[in-house]
Structure formats: structure tokens, C-alpha cells
Write an enzyme that holds these catalytic residues in place. Structure first.
Site, mmCIF file in Angstrom:
data_model
loop_
_atom_site.group_PDB
_atom_site.id
_atom_site.type_symbol
_atom_site.label_atom_id
_atom_site.label_comp_id
_atom_site.label_asym_id
_atom_site.label_seq_id
_atom_site.Cartn_x
_atom_site.Cartn_y
_atom_site.Cartn_z
ATOM 1 N N SER A 160 -1.877 6.113 2.098
ATOM 2 C CA SER A 160 -1.768 6.471 3.513
ATOM 3 C C SER A 160 -0.302 6.662 3.889
ATOM 4 O O SER A 160 0.397 7.478 3.296
ATOM 5 C CB SER A 160 -2.473 5.422 4.368
ATOM 6 O OG SER A 160 -2.670 5.895 5.674
ATOM 7 N N TYR A 187 -0.072 2.388 7.484
ATOM 8 C CA TYR A 187 0.316 2.316 8.900
ATOM 9 C C TYR A 187 -0.758 1.613 9.718
ATOM 10 O O TYR A 187 -1.944 1.880 9.513
ATOM 11 C CB TYR A 187 0.514 3.731 9.442
ATOM 12 C CG TYR A 187 1.031 3.774 10.856
ATOM 13 C CD1 TYR A 187 2.383 3.584 11.112
ATOM 14 C CD2 TYR A 187 0.173 3.968 11.932
ATOM 15 C CE1 TYR A 187 2.869 3.605 12.411
ATOM 16 C CE2 TYR A 187 0.652 3.987 13.228
ATOM 17 C CZ TYR A 187 1.992 3.814 13.464
ATOM 18 O OH TYR A 187 2.476 3.823 14.744
ATOM 19 N N HIS A 229 -11.131 6.660 4.262
ATOM 20 C CA HIS A 229 -9.796 6.069 4.263
ATOM 21 C C HIS A 229 -9.946 4.579 4.007
ATOM 22 O O HIS A 229 -9.909 3.757 4.929
ATOM 23 C CB HIS A 229 -9.137 6.342 5.619
ATOM 24 C CG HIS A 229 -7.646 6.410 5.575
ATOM 25 N ND1 HIS A 229 -6.966 7.516 5.121
ATOM 26 C CD2 HIS A 229 -6.697 5.504 5.924
ATOM 27 C CE1 HIS A 229 -5.661 7.294 5.210
ATOM 28 N NE2 HIS A 229 -5.470 6.072 5.689
ATOM 29 N N ASP A 254 -12.775 11.156 4.588
ATOM 30 C CA ASP A 254 -11.660 10.561 5.314
ATOM 31 C C ASP A 254 -11.620 11.106 6.740
ATOM 32 O O ASP A 254 -11.401 12.297 6.960
ATOM 33 C CB ASP A 254 -10.345 10.886 4.597
ATOM 34 C CG ASP A 254 -9.182 10.008 5.047
ATOM 35 O OD1 ASP A 254 -9.187 9.577 6.217
ATOM 36 O OD2 ASP A 254 -8.282 9.760 4.224
#
Length: 329
Positions: free
Chosen positions: A183, A92, A303, A274
Site C-alpha cells: 500500500s 497508510y 486490500h 481492491d
């Protein structure tokens, strides 16, 4: 031990905090039925990337649940036999990766179908028509209307259409349909696997997004992926009088609520550093998977691209045995 969230032992005990609607599975059995009843309409075109002696490249235009045209990259190795296929979902708010990267699975003798989520960084259409604000991210799009009009409800249904597309295309081994994503892509992949458990044989999910929204909100994760939560509560519920109602509705699109129906082996990965998708929201997902599973923990990673996880996928997808040994991964 490095950490951005709970200590690891506490993470392993965490099972989530976002409520699940009482009619969750009745709601989703109806939504999945709608996706499987919709006439399958798609157009296959040769991509601008030229075919090679080893690999073919196509653009697929698939009619989505809302009537929009969804773009899918289709990469297929040249083989005389049917080949396994990987349904690939992206992060995203991006798009499917480039043709070069998508070709990696072709080197393993596998085809790839990679969908661009509507209204994000790719070229899939989003026809809109949802009630409520559109000033913030896609999680809250449609939250003021009926739950079936939530943005992600339609995208989750679109993942069912991806399975149907894989079943319809020639030259694909429908006994070897795999799912991969990181993700948002991991979240979509897990939902796709749960809603289509009869067809998906393995699922790889790296740091899944779209999980445990209340936990992310309580941790003040006001970054691009979760900024809609804070935006909505700040402007439309400033005294927190409707928080339970808000988060219960989001429970219809919370990945952790789906995964109990996954039946195939699942490979998950989490970086303890993350700070985009809190590790606790990811452990909430993993804790509810009842199928055979493996959770790889990366202590120093956040991430980001984790090559060590990607490398594990080669054996996970490449091993044709139904009882692929997760203990060896």
C-alpha cells in the site's frame, strides 16, 4: 471473473491519467540532491525488546529532511559476516509493524530497517509548517504552497536518508539492499528504489498506493486513503475550475511518474477486488516499469494481507543471483 475496476485485459493496457509536471525530473534531481547533501544524523539505542542469541533489536532516531526526528525499527540477525538489509515501509496511515513481525526477515539472515512515517501512526515527529488545510489526509498537505513543501515530497526525500543510513550502519552488506512494502509502503518503496537506483537491488511492492490520483478521484474513492482529494475539490474548487492545476501539482508525488528510473528487478502484486487502491491505479505504475518485473494477480483478494505474495518474497530476496528468475516466481 471478479472485478472492482476495469476488466483485466483493459487493466493491462491502462497507463494512467494524472498529468506529469514538465519539470518533474529536474525537480526531483534537485530534491534527491538535497537529501544526499544533508548531514546524516542518527542515534542508535538498544530497544526495549531484549536481544536474543540470534537477533538484535534497536531503535534508531534519524534526523529527517524537515528537521524532525524519525523513528526506525532496526532488527539485525547475529552473524559474523555482513548481512543483506531490507528497507521496509508501512501502509497508510499506520506505523511500522511490531518487532515480532519484523523479525521474520532475520530468520532469512537479513536485517530490517522499518521507518515510521512522520505524523502517522508511529512515533516519528512531524513538525508541520505546510500551507493550506490540514483537515484531510496527507496527500493534499501543502498543496496550496510550492511543490517542494508537499508532505510526501519530504517523505520521499526521507526514503533517501534511509538508504544513506543502511550504507552507514556497520555489519550490513551494502551490495544487497532490498526494499519491501504494501500500500503506502509499496509506493514509498518504489519511489525509494527509483531515486536510489544505484543502491537498491530488488523491490517488492504489494498493491501500491500514491498513484494516479485523478483516476482515484474520478472513481470516487472517498475512503480514508483518498478522502483528501474529494475534500479539496469540494471545498476549494467546487466548480472544477482548477482541476488540471491541482492534479498536475500532485503529479510531483505520483508514484507512476518515478518508476521508469528503476533498474533492479521488481515484484508487484494486485488484488482485483481492491476497493481501496483501485487496480487501475496500480496497473498505471506497473505499465511504466521498464526494468525486469513480475506482476502477480490475485483474483479474489482485495486490500488485505496476501500470504501468497509474502511467500514469494522469500525466494525473491533470498536468491543471491543478480539474475533472479522472476519467471519461476
Amino acid at each position: 471473473m471478479p472485478a472492482k475496476d476495469m476488466p483485466l485485459q483493459q487493466l493491462k493496457q491502462y497507463t494512467g491519467s494524472t498529468p506529469r509536471p514538465k519539470d518533474f525530473w529536474g525537480f526531483w534531481e534537485k530534491r534527491a540532491g538535497e537529501a544526499w547533501a544533508l548531514p546524516l544524523e542518527y542515534e542508535l539505542k538498544e530497544a526495549e525488546i531484549p536481544h536474543t542469541p540470534y537477533t538484535q533489536y534497536y531503535d534508531v532516531w534519524l534526523r529527517g529532511m524537515a528537521g524532525a526526528r524519525l523513528h526506525i525499527k532496526y532488527v539485525k540477525p547475529v552473524r559474523k559476516r555482513r548481512v543483506p538489509v531490507v528497507l521496509q515501509f508501512h501502509g497508510y496511515p499506520g506505523s511500522s509493524r511490531g518487532w515480532f513481525e519484523q523479525s521474520s526477515f532475520a530468520g532469512l539472515g537479513m536485517a530490517v530497517l522499518a521507518m515510521d512515517c512522520p505524523g502517522q501512526g508511529g512515533i516519528s515527529e512531524d513538525l508541520g509548517g505546510r500551507q493550506g488545510t490540514t483537515a484531510a489526509d496527507h496527500i493534499i498537505m501543502g498543496v496550496d504552497g510550492p511543490p517542494e513543501k508537499l508532505y510526501y515530497v519530504e517523505v520521499f526525500q526521507d526514503t533517501c536518508l534511509m538508504v544513506r543510513l543502511a550504507l552507514a550502519l556497520e555489519g550490513l552488506d551494502t551490495e544487497q539492499i532490498y526494499v519491501n512494502g504494501a500500500s503506502q509502503g509499496a509506493g514509498l518503496g518504489l519511489v525509494c528504489t527509483a531515486l536510489n537506483a544505484a543502491y537498491i537491488k530488488r523491490c517488492a511492492a504489494l498493491y501500491p498506493f500514491l498513484s494516479d490520483y485523478r483516476r482515484a478521484w474520478e472513481m470516487d474513492r472517498d475512503v480514508i486513503v483518498y478522502n483528501g482529494l474529494a475534500y479539496h475539490t469540494r471545498w476549494f474548487d467546487p466548480m472544477g475550475e482548477h482541476l488540471d492545476e491541482f492534479f498536475t501539482k500532485l503529479g510531483y508525488i505520483d508514484v507512476q511518474n518515478f518508476v521508469e528510473r528503476i533498474t533492479c528487478p521488481v515484484l508487484c502484486g494486485t488484488g482485483l477486488m481492491d476497493d481501496v487502491c483501485p487496480p487501475s491505479t496500480q496497473f498505471a505504475v506497473f505499465s511504466k516499469i521498464t526494468a525486469r518485473k513480475k506482476h502477480l494477480i490475485f483474483y479474489e483478494y482485495g486490500h488485505e494481507e496476501i500470504a501468497a505474495f509474502d511467500n514469494k518474497i522469500i525466494n525473491f530476496f533470498g536468491n543471491k543471483e543478480d539474475g533472479v528468475c522472476l519467471e519461476q516466481i
